[in-house]
Design an enzyme around this catalytic site. Structure first.
Site, short mmCIF file in Angstrom:
data_model
loop_
_atom_site.label_atom_id
_atom_site.label_comp_id
_atom_site.label_asym_id
_atom_site.label_seq_id
_atom_site.Cartn_x
_atom_site.Cartn_y
_atom_site.Cartn_z
N ASP A 108 67.24 26.28 -3.07
CA ASP A 108 68.61 26.39 -3.55
C ASP A 108 68.84 27.89 -3.72
OD1 ASP A 108 70.91 26.72 -5.13
OD2 ASP A 108 70.50 24.96 -6.37
N TYR A 161 86.91 28.86 -0.63
CA TYR A 161 86.09 29.30 0.51
C TYR A 161 86.47 30.71 0.94
CZ TYR A 161 83.96 29.21 5.18
OH TYR A 161 83.22 29.50 6.30
#
Length: 252
Positions: free
Chosen positions: A57, A158
């Site tokens: 991660d 985004y």
């Protein structure tokens, strides 16, 4: 900077742009460490490429440290290519109300904080290696998006996260100049990633037709080709390169 016999970390390396970059590195004689949350796909590709997979991660310091340690154990770490990322589509205010804050935070955390986390850790390790004759010790290639510059409706999270990646390029390159570590960013247009390839063929065709030339979706191997050129050209530093067939995204 040579790829052969050197070690490169690829985040998001189990699929898409990352997988294509990993293939390019191994074909050029380099060694790869694939960092991804997709365990099955990552392990399979690592076995195929005779590299190493580390479940990672990118937002976690311990995971990033484990990836860098695995890379250093394989040989001389010379590069990091950050391809891990997420791309939600949520309007600032939609039919169901305001943009969920946790979605925005998760996007920025993975796309921006995750990129920075891996870059700082890899740069620290590369800065401790012996320099090449040119004084160079390593290269970091981050991935932004054309959404950083012409984000569409639903891309507030985004687009802003990718704009931040582009904005981080020059100051990071200046920070790492004394260590001989270069920093570059690629901003892809519409590419054949697993997310896009899951769309209906007519939708993919329509997206490809938006590109002036070549009038098609970008191919992951073309991203990898540019990454190879960046790795090998020492003068490329502190800049974001659009790889998009001259597309300029419309609002929707």
């Amino acid at each position: 900077m040579q790829i052969q016999d050197n070690v490169f970390i690829i985040t998001g390396g189990a699929s898409g742009l990352g997988a294509a970059t990993a293939r390019m590195i191994t074909e050029a004689g380099g060694k790869v460490v694939l960092a991804d949350v997709q365990v099955e796909a990552g392990e399979a590709l690592a076995a195929e490429l005779k590299g190493k997979f580390v479940k990672c991660d990118v937002t976690l310091e311990a995971d990033g440290q484990a990836v860098v340690a695995a890379a250093v154990a394989m040989g001389t770490l010379r590069g990091l290519v950050n391809c891990a990322g997420v791309a939600p589509a949520v309007k600032t205010v939609g039919k169901d109300g305001p943009h969920p804050l946790e979605v925005f935070q998760r996007t920025v955390n993975i796309n921006l904080v995750g990129t920075f986390n891996m870059a700082r850790l890899a740069a620290d390790a590369m800065g401790k290696t012996d320099a090449l004759d040119s004084g160079e010790r390593g290269i970091i290639i981050n991935t932004a998006s054309v959404a950083a510059f012409d984000g569409q409706i639903g891309q507030a999270a985004y687009g802003s996260s990718k704009a931040a990646v582009a904005g981080m390029t020059l100051p990071m390159a200046r920070d790492l100049a004394r260590s001989g570590v270069r920093v570059m960013t690629i901003a892809p247009g519409i590419f054949e990633t697993p997310m896009l390839m899951g769309m209906p063929e007519e939708v993919r065709g329509a997206l490809g037709n938006m590109v002036p030339f070549p009038q098609r979706l970008g191919r992951p191997a073309e991203y990898a080709h540019l990454a190879k050129a960046i790795i090998e050209n020492t003068m490329l530093n502190g800049e974001t390169i659009r790889l998009d067939g001259a597309i300029r995204m419309q609002p929707k």
